[in-house]
Design an enzyme around this catalytic site. Structure first.
Site, mmCIF file in Angstrom:
data_model
loop_
_atom_site.group_PDB
_atom_site.id
_atom_site.type_symbol
_atom_site.label_atom_id
_atom_site.label_comp_id
_atom_site.label_asym_id
_atom_site.label_seq_id
_atom_site.Cartn_x
_atom_site.Cartn_y
_atom_site.Cartn_z
ATOM 1 N N HIS A 58 0.833 -1.203 0.000
ATOM 2 C CA HIS A 58 0.000 0.000 0.000
ATOM 3 C C HIS A 58 0.869 1.257 0.000
ATOM 4 C CE1 HIS A 58 -2.880 -2.980 1.549
ATOM 5 N NE2 HIS A 58 -3.811 -2.204 1.035
ATOM 6 N N ASP B 71 -4.878 -6.572 -7.536
ATOM 7 C CA ASP B 71 -5.085 -5.855 -6.288
ATOM 8 C C ASP B 71 -5.346 -4.396 -6.656
ATOM 9 O OD1 ASP B 71 -5.257 -5.323 -3.585
ATOM 10 O OD2 ASP B 71 -3.358 -6.281 -3.073
#
Length: 579
Positions: free
Chosen positions: A232, A304
């Protein structure tokens, strides 16, 4: 668990699955192709704009009443989005109403194709729908329980609640083997550090999800378990050789493919043994060469989230969207706002128009999306009943079984001097201290203990010396002390100081690691230690079931867990005490 318990669970689960689906899909049978649903015929009718829309998954937002926004409508009707990722609706009935409205908007498009509605339900639907659902152990808790049946039950309970709320697609199970204790993003989301354990439980859950009519998505291919960075925030690279990849990280995905997984999610990780330059999400060598050709996976590949910094800061989401599809992905997860969704659709449309994305490549992906909608009869089960969603989700059978799973997962790692269990009838005063979720845990302790329970929590995850001194003063009136520690990698030093300072009071102290089980290495002299695997690293989501289970174990219920990882220098994989 005795046979009568399993029988009760089976009846409850099958009943709930039947309530959740209209018309019902039998829990014992894999989903079949819906009558008259023909992906090739649908594909032949589609415009280029409709095709690229099916290849984008949008995270659509909600208003204050948990209803879809105007931009959500535009994503479906103007961008022609084919699937959505849930926002975080407050309750099951709100989730169902949201899904129904999105499906009505999809019905009113030219082709009327239904949406695939997805969610991250790694530890049950509670992962995204916080109230009125059933919190289940994280994957590492199920790994500690060492029971394929419990892993299957967790999947079927999740599927029953998800389908009742209108969800078809779950981004679980996590197939990563957590070989790196410092991994800041996977941790308790993994079943453990041993390949065989992870592979067994991944296979069990994939089969259970399919039989319960829910799309399983093992992730994050080809493995995120040995990373030191959170994708992230930055781009991780793993440097192990191909033999290690084959022996350690790929087997859970191979077992998932053999079990019939219909979808696999990519990792934003550079795997140097396969492609030293591009992360798996953008790498033809990984997605087409390894996953499609070597492993024979012909299901749907979903990326993702493309706005994660590992991708967005290095390639930009527009360029990366086209790169991912050319690499072999079928659906791009476009989290973010409407502008982000529009950018993803526009990027694919432009690439198809200028030839940098071939019509053959697009058609192959769209066909997979349409085939999945047919296989799971999404058009036949377009709408759900909000009242049924409330009735199925969080029902007493599921809650009871979740707590049984939680106790089976809870691991008594150390109990020197037989500090535990506490006597619930003693009337002693208990202090629950910690840096995260202390009051929640204290409430569960108070529900079991006969005596008074106090709670103390620091302002941050790294208590200051002044805060620690305050906690010690609070401990003066306590007869016994529980300290909850939490880490998403290395334990903040203030938490270790807190444990040691409370231990120095001379009062009996037991520590409970509510996240990663490795915390003990930072305060190795504590007398008693329990691991619950209950709180995820990055988001610190509260798993109320694991707090309830910890309270029951502290006061005498038999812990069932065995370590699914090694606590280096202290306890081996498989260690676990009983009373």
């Amino acid at each position: 668990m005795n046979h009568s318990g399993r029988a009760l669970l089976s009846v409850a689960v099958i009943t709930a699955v039947g309530l959740a689906l209209t018309p019902p899909v039998q829990a014992q049978q894999p989903p079949g192709r819906g009558g008259g649903c023909d992906p090739d015929a649908q594909l032949a009718r589609m415009t280029d704009a409709e095709k690229v829309g099916q290849m984008v998954m949008a995270s659509t937002g909600a208003d204050a009443d948990d209803l879809p926004t105007e931009n959500a409508r535009r994503a479906v009707q103007e961008l022609k989005i084919g699937s959505i990722l849930t926002h975080e609706p407050a309750t099951p009935d709100r989730a169902a109403r949201y899904a129904n409205q999105m499906q009505r908007w999809a019905r009113d498009t030219r082709l009327g194709l239904p949406l695939l509605i997805s969610g991250d339900f790694e530890f049950g639907t509670t992962h995204n729908v916080r109230l009125g659902t059933t919190p289940l152990p994280n994957a590492m808790g199920l790994g500690a329980a060492r029971d394929r049946d419990l892993a299957r039950e967790a999947a079927v309970i999740t599927a029953a609640e998800a389908r009742a709320m209108g969800f078809h697609w779950n981004y679980a199970p996590v197939a990563d083997v957590n070989t790196n204790p410092a991994n800041p993003i996977i941790g308790v989301r993994s079943f453990g550090e041993r390949t065989a354990l992870v592979a067994d439980l991944v296979e069990a859950q994939v089969r259970a999800y399919r039989r319960a009519g829910t799309i399983a998505t093992p992730k994050h291919f080809p493995g995120h378990g040995d990373t030191e960075f959170d994708s992230h925030l930055q781009l991780p690279t793993v440097t192990y050789d191909r033999a290690t990849l084959n022996a350690v990280h790929l087997p859970p995905f191979r077992r998932a493919v053999e079990a019939g997984a219909d979808s696999i999610m990519t990792a934003h990780v550079v795997v140097q043994a396969v492609d030293p330059e591009l992360p798996a999400t953008l790498s033809p060598k990984v997605l087409t060469g390894l996953l499609r050709q070597e492993m024979g996976f012909d299901g749907l590949i979903v990326t993702d989230a493309m706005d994660m910094d590992a991708i967005a800061k290095n390639w930009g989401t527009r360029e990366a969207t086209v790169m991912a599809i050319n690499a072999g992905a079928d659906v791009v997860m476009a989290t973010g706002d409407y502008a982000t969704h529009a950018e993803a659709v526009d990027a694919l449309a432009d690439a198809l128009r200028d030839g940098s994305l071939s019509e053959e490549r697009v058609d192959a992906s769209v066909r997979r999306v349409l085939a999945l909608k047919c296989k799971y009869r999404v058009a036949d089960q377009r709408y759900v009943d909000p009242k049924t969603a409330e009735k199925v989700s969080g029902n007493r059978h599921f809650q009871r079984r979740a707590l049984d799973m939680g106790v089976a997962a809870t691991t008594l790692v150390r109990n020197n001097g037989e500090i535990l269990p506490y006597d619930p009838d003693s009337g002693d005063r208990t202090l629950v201290a910690g840096a995260v979720q202390t009051q929640v845990l204290a409430d569960e302790i108070a529900a079991v203990a006969d005596g008074p329970v106090d709670a103390w929590q620091s302002a941050t995850t790294d208590p200051t010396d002044a805060e620690i001194a305050a906690a010690v003063r609070r401990a003066a009136s306590a007869d016994r002390i529980l300290v909850a520690t939490f880490s998403s990698g290395k334990l903040p030093p203030g938490q270790a100081k807190l444990v040691d300072a409370l231990r120095a009071t001379g009062k009996p102290v037991a520590a409970i690691a509510i996240g990663l089980p490795y915390d003990l290495t930072s305060y190795p002299d504590v007398q008693a230690y329990i691991a619950t695997y209950g709180t995820t690293a990055r988001t610190q989501r509260i798993d109320l079931t694991m707090h309830k289970a910890a309270a029951r174990v502290v006061f005498g219920e038999q812990p069932g867990g065995r370590l699914p990882v090694t606590i280096k220098g202290l306890y081996p994989y498989g260690h676990g005490l009983r009373y």
